[in-house]
Enzyme design. Structure first.
Site, PDB file in Angstrom:
ATOM      1  N   HIS A 146      -8.215 -11.641  -1.179  1.00 17.78           N
ATOM      2  CA  HIS A 146      -7.941 -11.610  -2.626  1.00 17.78           C
ATOM      3  C   HIS A 146      -8.889 -12.551  -3.390  1.00 17.78           C
ATOM      4  CE1 HIS A 146      -3.983  -9.496  -2.449  1.00 17.78           C
ATOM      5  NE2 HIS A 146      -3.972  -9.990  -1.237  1.00 17.78           N
ATOM      6  N   SER A 205       0.809  -1.225   0.000  1.00 17.57           N
ATOM      7  CA  SER A 205       0.000   0.000   0.000  1.00 17.57           C
ATOM      8  C   SER A 205       0.843   1.277   0.000  1.00 17.57           C
ATOM      9  CB  SER A 205      -0.969   0.000   1.191  1.00 17.57           C
ATOM     10  OG  SER A 205      -0.266  -0.057   2.413  1.00 17.57           O
ATOM     11  N   ARG A 254      -0.844 -11.167   4.100  1.00 21.00           N
ATOM     12  CA  ARG A 254      -0.396  -9.935   4.784  1.00 21.00           C
ATOM     13  C   ARG A 254      -1.533  -8.919   4.803  1.00 21.00           C
ATOM     14  NH1 ARG A 254       4.991  -7.490   2.720  1.00 21.00           N
ATOM     15  NH2 ARG A 254       4.798  -6.400   4.685  1.00 21.00           N
ATOM     16  N   GLU A 267      -9.663 -12.519  -6.390  1.00 18.23           N
ATOM     17  CA  GLU A 267      -9.239 -12.708  -7.782  1.00 18.23           C
ATOM     18  C   GLU A 267      -8.392 -13.957  -7.990  1.00 18.23           C
ATOM     19  OE1 GLU A 267      -5.863 -10.451  -5.858  1.00 18.23           O
ATOM     20  OE2 GLU A 267      -8.058 -10.453  -5.719  1.00 18.23           O
ATOM     21  N   CYS A 285      -7.382  -5.973  -0.381  1.00 16.89           N
ATOM     22  CA  CYS A 285      -6.158  -5.950   0.429  1.00 16.89           C
ATOM     23  C   CYS A 285      -5.559  -4.537   0.444  1.00 16.89           C
ATOM     24  CB  CYS A 285      -5.181  -7.010  -0.064  1.00 16.89           C
ATOM     25  SG  CYS A 285      -3.905  -7.433   1.154  1.00 16.89           S
TER      26      CYS A 285
END
Length: 200
Positions: free
Chosen positions: A180, A51, A140, A182, A81
């Site tokens: 996630h 990030s 994470r 995806e 995330c």
């Protein structure tokens, strides 16, 4: 009738996986790297990644302020995330110079579940998604420590040390998950977002 055109912020993270998931849900998916490309999409996905690096890249690519303005004007967005972290109004355990987009009235804690070795999977009950539970992969990941009055909680961790922690939210036309979707092959979260873009 063609589906909505949805961009994936292509600075870092699982860009290809999000593009494929959106296409499978009937959207026209495209990458977004420049401010002008924001004007061409009906919605935006902000993928996972790191990030603080992503916030720096948003500045480098001159996307930060245009994206903030678009979100304020009602552009539908979904963040996974690191995308959740960037969309938040307050971030704990981040660098002082990290930027965020203030699109969700939430407080998130970065890397709340621990380091990469503490990544895990679990099955979630997710508001608005019917059928079998949603398999969620946390890498994470952040969690949500505070939600504002206009924020709907979509999913919480069901058990274990993090039981009850909020990991999916929605506020108006903006959604975010700690995990996630995806990478699992289950595209129901993307379907939910594509439907949100269609009706916004």
């Amino acid at each position: 009738m063609s589906g909505p055109k949805i961009g994936v912020l292509a600075l870092q993270g699982d860009v290809r996986e999000h593009l494929a998931a959106l296409e499978s849900c009937g959207a026209t998916a495209t990458t977004v790297r420049r401010p002008g490309e924001l004007d061409e999409v009906d919605g935006l996905v902000i993928p996972g990644g790191e990030s603080t690096t992503m916030s720096t890249l948003l500045t480098v690519f001159e996307l930060l302020e245009p994206l903030r303005a678009k979100l304020k004007d009602g552009l539908p967005a979904y963040g996974s995330c690191a995308g959740m972290i960037l969309l938040a109004s307050e971030i704990l355990d981040t660098r002082r110079d990290a930027q965020h987009l203030d699109a969700l009235d939430i407080t998130v804690r970065r890397n709340a579940f621990g380091r990469q070795v503490d990544s895990f999977e679990t099955d979630l009950t997710f508001a608005g998604i019917e059928g079998e539970k949603l398999r969620a992969v946390f890498i994470r990941a952040p969690w949500v420590e505070r939600t504002g009055s206009g924020v709907e909680v979509l999913a919480e961790v069901p058990d274990g040390p993090a039981a009850g922690r909020v990991v999916a939210v929605r506020q108006g036309s903006v959604m975010a998950t700690s995990f996630h979707p995806e990478i699992t092959g289950d595209h129901r979260v993307h379907e939910l977002f594509v439907d949100l873009v269609r009706t916004t």
